[in-house]
Scaffold this motif. Structure first.
Motif, PDB file in Angstrom:
ATOM      1  N   CYS A  23       0.837  -1.214   0.000  1.00 44.41           N
ATOM      2  CA  CYS A  23       0.000   0.000   0.000  1.00 44.41           C
ATOM      3  C   CYS A  23       0.860   1.247   0.000  1.00 44.41           C
ATOM      4  O   CYS A  23       0.613   2.195  -0.749  1.00 44.41           O
ATOM      5  CB  CYS A  23      -0.930   0.001   1.216  1.00 44.41           C
ATOM      6  N   SER A  26       2.371   1.808  -3.338  1.00 44.09           N
ATOM      7  CA  SER A  26       1.424   2.240  -4.377  1.00 44.09           C
ATOM      8  C   SER A  26       1.157   3.734  -4.340  1.00 44.09           C
ATOM      9  O   SER A  26       0.577   4.278  -5.283  1.00 44.09           O
ATOM     10  CB  SER A  26       0.098   1.487  -4.211  1.00 44.09           C
ATOM     11  N   THR A  27       1.561   4.416  -3.259  1.00 43.04           N
ATOM     12  CA  THR A  27       1.243   5.843  -3.133  1.00 43.04           C
ATOM     13  C   THR A  27       2.298   6.756  -3.753  1.00 43.04           C
ATOM     14  O   THR A  27       2.047   7.948  -3.925  1.00 43.04           O
ATOM     15  CB  THR A  27       1.090   6.235  -1.646  1.00 43.04           C
ATOM     16  N   LEU A  30       1.286   8.556  -6.881  1.00 42.68           N
ATOM     17  CA  LEU A  30       0.143   9.416  -6.560  1.00 42.68           C
ATOM     18  C   LEU A  30       0.594  10.673  -5.836  1.00 42.68           C
ATOM     19  O   LEU A  30       0.153  11.788  -6.151  1.00 42.68           O
ATOM     20  CB  LEU A  30      -0.859   8.649  -5.684  1.00 42.68           C
ATOM     21  N   ARG A  47      -4.319  14.206   5.136  1.00 44.14           N
ATOM     22  CA  ARG A  47      -4.325  12.737   5.067  1.00 44.14           C
ATOM     23  C   ARG A  47      -4.549  12.119   6.438  1.00 44.14           C
ATOM     24  O   ARG A  47      -5.426  11.251   6.614  1.00 44.14           O
ATOM     25  CB  ARG A  47      -2.990  12.259   4.478  1.00 44.14           C
ATOM     26  N   ALA A 215      -9.760  11.966  -4.212  1.00 48.82           N
ATOM     27  CA  ALA A 215      -9.813  10.498  -4.246  1.00 48.82           C
ATOM     28  C   ALA A 215      -8.466   9.908  -3.839  1.00 48.82           C
ATOM     29  O   ALA A 215      -8.406   8.927  -3.077  1.00 48.82           O
ATOM     30  CB  ALA A 215     -10.202  10.026  -5.647  1.00 48.82           C
ATOM     31  N   SER A 216      -7.366  10.506  -4.321  1.00 46.93           N
ATOM     32  CA  SER A 216      -6.027  10.037  -3.948  1.00 46.93           C
ATOM     33  C   SER A 216      -5.785  10.210  -2.458  1.00 46.93           C
ATOM     34  O   SER A 216      -5.267   9.305  -1.784  1.00 46.93           O
ATOM     35  CB  SER A 216      -4.959  10.808  -4.743  1.00 46.93           C
ATOM     36  N   VAL A 218      -8.013  10.430  -0.013  1.00 45.00           N
ATOM     37  CA  VAL A 218      -8.853   9.512   0.767  1.00 45.00           C
ATOM     38  C   VAL A 218      -8.269   8.099   0.733  1.00 45.00           C
ATOM     39  O   VAL A 218      -8.233   7.402   1.763  1.00 45.00           O
ATOM     40  CB  VAL A 218     -10.302   9.527   0.232  1.00 45.00           C
ATOM     41  N   TYR A 219      -7.800   7.657  -0.436  1.00 44.93           N
ATOM     42  CA  TYR A 219      -7.161   6.337  -0.524  1.00 44.93           C
ATOM     43  C   TYR A 219      -5.934   6.274   0.378  1.00 44.93           C
ATOM     44  O   TYR A 219      -5.742   5.303   1.135  1.00 44.93           O
ATOM     45  CB  TYR A 219      -6.747   6.040  -1.968  1.00 44.93           C
ATOM     46  N   MET A 220      -5.099   7.318   0.328  1.00 44.44           N
ATOM     47  CA  MET A 220      -3.881   7.308   1.138  1.00 44.44           C
ATOM     48  C   MET A 220      -4.193   7.459   2.627  1.00 44.44           C
ATOM     49  O   MET A 220      -3.427   6.999   3.475  1.00 44.44           O
ATOM     50  CB  MET A 220      -2.934   8.410   0.656  1.00 44.44           C
ATOM     51  N   LEU A 222      -7.194   6.337   4.192  1.00 38.77           N
ATOM     52  CA  LEU A 222      -7.907   5.184   4.735  1.00 38.77           C
ATOM     53  C   LEU A 222      -7.159   3.872   4.544  1.00 38.77           C
ATOM     54  O   LEU A 222      -7.100   3.044   5.468  1.00 38.77           O
ATOM     55  CB  LEU A 222      -9.294   5.092   4.104  1.00 38.77           C
ATOM     56  N   VAL A 223      -6.589   3.663   3.353  1.00 35.82           N
ATOM     57  CA  VAL A 223      -5.937   2.383   3.051  1.00 35.82           C
ATOM     58  C   VAL A 223      -4.456   2.411   3.434  1.00 35.82           C
ATOM     59  O   VAL A 223      -3.981   1.596   4.230  1.00 35.82           O
ATOM     60  CB  VAL A 223      -6.105   2.021   1.564  1.00 35.82           C
TER      61      VAL A 223
END
Length: 302
Positions: A23, A26-27, A30, A47, A215-216, A218-220, A222-223
């Motif tokens: 995870c 993957s950031t 982004l 974040r 969206a980026s 929020v992904y970074m 929460l995940v």
């Protein structure tokens, strides 16, 4: 816990750390895109504020269930991580990203040193060999040139703080406390990053102004933020710090993988060789027999 159950839990903890590291990896592409429009410290503040709010919403009583001692330890760990984030970010402004990534990855070396000195853990020769292999692999994967300056110095401090965080989690985290400790750590990190954003930037915190950027974030949050720190806190309750650090050294390997797969970068021989070395180091440390003296992580007072 029976021996098969112990092996199963150790495997799950290893997979949790690998998933967390993937995870994080993957950031990278982004973040690289997002920071063209949002200041770094402001991005970190938003974040971790989102991550903390979401975790509180899901488990509002988790922190209250922690003992005062565990809360104090979570405050210390969150402070270490938050300051490390700020220093790493500040260093990145003064040093190439490849060099920053390599120096940050030196927590792989610092972790067994801290574990040996602070926790009095005995580190086997095979484990040290895996540490060296992972470090060389990080250098092959990341470095194109190297010099010592202000940026490199504060990035090294960040790496030492990350190592201290890994050792602290290994010594202090327990499975039953993982959720509450994770939430409190995230809130402390959010507070530190927000304070830094207010002090170093424009009045207030700069927010993203595009749907894709949100969206980026929020992904970074929460995940790669809340879920990843929860996975790390739980996993390190079951794994020695040095083993955790070597597994986590896979982060730049995943970063390169996602940069090629989704970020449009080309696969180079240096990427392949360095990534293979880090992967080999992880497999070596996973194959080392678990001696009792290496597997036990004493809980230290704060």
């Amino acid at each position: 816990m029976t021996q098969p159950d112990g092996r199963r839990t150790t495997l799950l903890a290893t997979l949790a750390l690998l998933a967390m590291t993937a995870c994080w990896g993957s950031t990278f592409f982004l973040i690289k895109d997002l920071l063209d429009r949002v200041p770094t410290v402001d991005f970190l503040a938003v974040r971790f504020l989102i991550a903390g709010a979401a975790m509180l919403l899901v488990a509002p009583r988790a922190i209250s269930r922690l003992s005062p001692e565990v809360r104090r330890r979570a405050l210390v760990l969150g402070s270490l991580y938050g300051v490390a984030q700020i220093l790493q970010t500040a260093g990145l402004a003064h040093t190439p990203a490849s060099v920053s990534g390599f120096i940050t990855g030196l927590y792989v070396v610092a972790t067994p040193l801290f574990a040996a000195v602070i926790l009095r853990s005995r580190i086997s020769g095979a484990t040290w060999a895996a540490v060296v292999l992972a470090t060389v692999g990080l250098g092959v994967l990341s470095l194109e040139g190297f010099s010592i300056g202000y940026g490199e110095a504060i990035t090294l401090v960040a790496a030492l703080l990350y190592a201290a965080h890994i050792v602290g989690l290994g010594a202090w985290s327990k499975p039953a406390d993982a959720l509450g400790m994770s939430i409190l750590q995230v809130l402390v990190i959010a507070a530190i990053c927000t304070a830094a954003a207010l002090v170093t930037g424009e009045p207030g915190v700069v927010l993203p102004d595009r749907g894709a950027d949100w969206a980026s974030v929020v992904y970074m949050a929460l995940v790669a933020g809340a879920a990843a720190l929860l996975a790390q806190t739980w996993a390190q309750a079951h794994l020695p710090p040095t083993r955790s650090a070597i597994i986590m050294s896979m982060e730049p390997v995943f970063a390169a993988f996602f940069a090629v797969l989704l970020g449009g970068e080309s696969l180079t021989g240096r990427m392949a060789i360095g990534g293979a070395m880090v992967l080999t180091a992880m497999l070596v440390v996973e194959a080392i027999p678990r001696r009792k003296i290496e597997g036990e992580v004493p809980h230290i007072a704060v």
